[in-house]
Scaffold this active site. Structure first.
Site, PDB file in Angstrom:
ATOM      1  N   CYS A 174      -1.809   0.996   5.016  1.00 50.38           N
ATOM      2  CA  CYS A 174      -2.634   1.976   4.272  1.00 50.38           C
ATOM      3  C   CYS A 174      -4.063   1.721   4.717  1.00 50.38           C
ATOM      4  CB  CYS A 174      -2.490   1.754   2.771  1.00 50.38           C
ATOM      5  SG  CYS A 174      -0.783   1.650   2.215  1.00 50.38           S
ATOM      6  N   ALA A 175      -4.434   2.222   5.876  1.00 52.70           N
ATOM      7  CA  ALA A 175      -5.562   1.616   6.586  1.00 52.70           C
ATOM      8  C   ALA A 175      -6.890   2.376   6.520  1.00 52.70           C
ATOM      9  CB  ALA A 175      -5.186   1.401   8.047  1.00 52.70           C
ATOM     10  N   ALA A 176      -6.878   3.674   6.215  1.00 52.43           N
ATOM     11  CA  ALA A 176      -8.154   4.407   6.268  1.00 52.43           C
ATOM     12  C   ALA A 176      -9.057   4.000   5.097  1.00 52.43           C
ATOM     13  CB  ALA A 176      -7.891   5.914   6.195  1.00 52.43           C
ATOM     14  N   PRO A 177     -10.379   3.928   5.324  1.00 45.82           N
ATOM     15  CA  PRO A 177     -11.110   4.298   6.543  1.00 45.82           C
ATOM     16  C   PRO A 177     -11.189   3.208   7.611  1.00 45.82           C
ATOM     17  CG  PRO A 177     -12.650   3.731   4.797  1.00 45.82           C
ATOM     18  CD  PRO A 177     -11.281   3.628   4.189  1.00 45.82           C
ATOM     19  N   GLY A 178     -10.638   2.009   7.335  1.00 48.39           N
ATOM     20  CA  GLY A 178     -10.576   1.041   8.425  1.00 48.39           C
ATOM     21  C   GLY A 178     -11.264  -0.295   8.156  1.00 48.39           C
ATOM     22  N   LYS A 238     -10.190  -3.013   6.432  1.00 46.47           N
ATOM     23  CA  LYS A 238      -9.307  -4.166   6.712  1.00 46.47           C
ATOM     24  C   LYS A 238      -8.913  -4.163   8.187  1.00 46.47           C
ATOM     25  CE  LYS A 238      -8.966  -4.674   2.138  1.00 46.47           C
ATOM     26  NZ  LYS A 238      -9.714  -3.454   1.806  1.00 46.47           N
ATOM     27  N   GLU A 293      -2.299   5.455   8.622  1.00 44.18           N
ATOM     28  CA  GLU A 293      -2.789   6.179   7.448  1.00 44.18           C
ATOM     29  C   GLU A 293      -1.954   7.440   7.290  1.00 44.18           C
ATOM     30  OE1 GLU A 293      -4.940   5.882   4.840  1.00 44.18           O
ATOM     31  OE2 GLU A 293      -4.336   7.920   4.311  1.00 44.18           O
ATOM     32  N   CYS A 349      -7.592  -2.720  -5.334  1.00 46.04           N
ATOM     33  CA  CYS A 349      -8.915  -2.868  -5.952  1.00 46.04           C
ATOM     34  C   CYS A 349      -8.795  -2.420  -7.409  1.00 46.04           C
ATOM     35  CB  CYS A 349      -9.984  -2.118  -5.177  1.00 46.04           C
ATOM     36  SG  CYS A 349      -9.667  -0.375  -4.979  1.00 46.04           S
TER      37      CYS A 349
HETATM   38  N1  SAM Z   1      -7.362  -0.459   3.785  1.00 50.04           N
HETATM   39  C1  SAM Z   1      -8.430   0.519   3.685  1.00 50.04           C
HETATM   40  C2  SAM Z   1      -9.740  -0.137   4.057  1.00 50.04           C
HETATM   41  O1  SAM Z   1      -9.859  -1.352   3.964  1.00 50.04           O
HETATM   42  O2  SAM Z   1     -10.651   0.594   4.491  1.00 50.04           O
HETATM   43  C3  SAM Z   1      -8.471   1.150   2.316  1.00 50.04           C
HETATM   44  C4  SAM Z   1      -7.159   1.745   1.923  1.00 50.04           C
HETATM   45  S1  SAM Z   1      -7.133   2.599   0.400  1.00 50.04           S
HETATM   46  C5  SAM Z   1      -7.193   1.323  -0.759  1.00 50.04           C
HETATM   47  C6  SAM Z   1      -5.468   3.136   0.327  1.00 50.04           C
HETATM   48  C7  SAM Z   1      -5.068   4.117   1.387  1.00 50.04           C
HETATM   49  O3  SAM Z   1      -3.700   4.477   1.150  1.00 50.04           O
HETATM   50  C8  SAM Z   1      -5.849   5.409   1.405  1.00 50.04           C
HETATM   51  O4  SAM Z   1      -6.386   5.652   2.674  1.00 50.04           O
HETATM   52  C9  SAM Z   1      -4.830   6.478   1.034  1.00 50.04           C
HETATM   53  O5  SAM Z   1      -5.024   7.694   1.717  1.00 50.04           O
HETATM   54  C10 SAM Z   1      -3.521   5.844   1.442  1.00 50.04           C
HETATM   55  N2  SAM Z   1      -2.356   6.379   0.693  1.00 50.04           N
HETATM   56  C11 SAM Z   1      -2.346   7.274  -0.319  1.00 50.04           C
HETATM   57  N3  SAM Z   1      -1.093   7.532  -0.699  1.00 50.04           N
HETATM   58  C12 SAM Z   1      -0.275   6.814   0.070  1.00 50.04           C
HETATM   59  C13 SAM Z   1       1.122   6.669   0.155  1.00 50.04           C
HETATM   60  N4  SAM Z   1       1.945   7.314  -0.652  1.00 50.04           N
HETATM   61  N5  SAM Z   1       1.608   5.842   1.108  1.00 50.04           N
HETATM   62  C14 SAM Z   1       0.779   5.165   1.913  1.00 50.04           C
HETATM   63  N6  SAM Z   1      -0.560   5.252   1.867  1.00 50.04           N
HETATM   64  C15 SAM Z   1      -1.089   6.063   0.958  1.00 50.04           C
END
Ligand code: SAM
Length: 464
Positions: A120-124, A126, A144, A241
């Site tokens: 679950c990487a966006a915006p990047g 981690k 993502e 978070c």
């Molecule tokens: N790891 C990112 C960073 O450090 O910049 C932040 C990630 S954010 C906490 C969670 C991410 O999970 C979002 O980008 C979101 O779009 C994505 N997401 C939403 N629903 C999801 C799903 N059902 N399965 C996987 N990822 C999902």
């Protein structure tokens, strides 16, 4: 306490390590903490790091204690108007989440060639950290699910410059097609987001107990869907978070109940003021970050080792990768420091460059997933030359003999707005536009004008 609703604060009472009065006070004070992580690919010398930090703040910076690359700034500068930001010198990242570095250092051999999935990487945030930590013969698959966010993730990873990265745009369940494939899986799960309320008070209105439950169920589904792609003995790093126990401790319990996994404790120094929490039959450890205790926002993290499952065995499959034809390789070689141990892939006339050992990974992933980016896009093959891509400018691969034009800060900002940088130079043809030794992008210098090749979608739009 005005902006934190009672229905939320009621759920905080009794959470491990929670000091409600201090927690409410720190939210009321509304202090904004600014932290960033420098890019060790691009800033190798300490002097280069100091130059970037000093350009951002006149006063001294301090270190984020759990990250080798993390710094706190005493005030928040305008990053948009800092050319170093656009050159990928650093990533602006909330400090608590940099703790992923400790999780990686204590659970993995970072010198080994690892296949790491950031699910679950966006915006990047981690992903850029993971790329800085892994060895050059490791591969980071940064995924993502939401298409528009996957585009942003691709841009941020291109700016970071590493070649050992693949960006995918898939649902977690699609990774079930790769049983036992990854050594490490990072799940920074979508969550109810209460940990960011101090930084983003607007987000409070979206919080509800019902949404916490929905998030918890979704987190379980994501874990269950992706689990098969982690190999036996592989490492799961799970983070949120959120302060809600349904998304933190109860997920640790769920993992122990439904997945074959053994918790791995991460040493935390007492001076860091991180709260260790435990849950489930193993008394698995997780780590809570409270803004009244640490210099950072709310965060939770826990690590597990998979105790049984598949280990991927390479199967014979049709190779889906076309190498760049011999006759075109010279066009590419002119731009690159060295092609040793690099693979040049021809993707519909575009040249993608990545480490040779990544070839089977790209080939396999391409058959099962939707790839948005693989390695560094060097450019587009034309009849006589390679038209260089912005990704190449952002990488650290460009040959030293490629002409460079040094820009001042003002000229850099004009260039980054996609305007004429108004620079006089003897250089002709393709050149890298540089700010203080760091590449910003390409321009083509013609006898009477400069064609600015900065990507339109990345240009600065904001007025000063
Ligand atoms: N790891 C990112 C960073 O450090 O910049 C932040 C990630 S954010 C906490 C969670 C991410 O999970 C979002 O980008 C979101 O779009 C994505 N997401 C939403 N629903 C999801 C799903 N059902 N399965 C996987 N990822 C999902």
């Amino acid at each position: 306490m005005d902006f934190l609703p009672k229905k939320f604060t009621d759920t905080l009472t009794g959470l491990p390590g929670m000091d409600l009065a201090a927690f409410l006070r720190i939210h009321e004070a509304g202090e904004k903490i600014t932290s960033l992580r420098i890019n060790p690919n691009k800033l190798q010398e300490d002097a280069a790091v100091q130059k970037v930090l000093q350009s951002l703040t006149a006063t001294t910076v301090s270190r984020v204690p759990w990250s080798q690359y993390g710094y706190y700034l005493p005030v928040r500068p305008s990053f948009t108007f800092d050319p170093f930001f656009h050159a990928g010198a650093y990533y602006v990242q909330e400090a608590s989440s940099m703790f992923v570095e400790q999780a990686m250092r204590h659970t993995c051999d970072l010198n080994a060639p690892l296949k790491v999935l950031d699910l679950c990487a966006a915006p990047g945030g981690k992903s850029t950290l993971l790329q800085s930590l892994i060895s050059t013969d490791s591969v980071l698959v940064s995924n993502e699910v939401i298409k528009s966010r996957a585009a942003l993730l691709g841009d941020n990873l291109s700016k970071w410059g590493g070649a050992n990265v693949v960006v995918t745009n898939n649902d977690p369940r699609d990774f079930g097609r790769l049983p036992g494939y990854f050594d490490v899986m990072v799940i920074d799960a979508p969550c109810s987001g209460s940990g960011l309320f101090r930084r983003d008070p607007e987000a409070v209105s979206e919080w509800s107990p019902e949404n916490v439950i929905l998030c918890s169920q979704r987190q379980q589904r994501i874990l269950a869907d992706a689990w098969g792609a982690l190999k036996e003995d592989g490492i799961l790093i799970y983070a949120t978070c959120s302060y809600s126990k349904e998304e933190d401790e109860e997920i640790m319990e769920w993992i122990q109940e439904h997945l074959s996994a053994k918790n791995i404790p991460i040493p935390v120094s007492e001076d860091w003021h991180i709260v260790t929490t435990t849950a489930g039959p193993q008394q698995a450890e997780g780590y809570r970050f409270y803004p009244d205790k640490v210099k950072g926002e709310g965060f939770f993290i826990t690590c597990f080792r998979k105790t049984s499952g598949d280990v991927y065995t390479a199967k014979k499959h049709r190779d889906s990768i076309t190498p760049v034809a011999k006759k075109d390789q010279e066009k590419v070689a002119q731009w690159i420091k060295s092609l040793d141990n690099l693979f040049l892939m021809d993707h519909q006339g575009e040249v993608l460059i990545f480490p040779e050992n990544m070839m089977p990974v790209v080939s396999l992933l391409q058959q099962h997933l939707y790839l948005r980016k693989a390695g560094v896009k060097a450019g587009q093959l034309a009849a006589k030359e390679l038209i260089p891509d912005h990704q190449l400018a952002m990488s650290t691969m460009v040959r030293e003999t490629i002409p460079q034009v040094m820009l001042t800060r003002e000229q850099s900002l004009r260039y980054l707005r996609k305007e004429d940088p108004e620079v006089t130079t003897d250089v002709k043809g393709w050149a890298l536009m540089m700010y203080e030794g760091m590449a910003l992008g390409w321009a083509k210098i013609l006898p009477n004008r400069i064609n600015n090749y900065y990507p339109k979608e990345l240009r600065i739009l904001k007025e000063v």
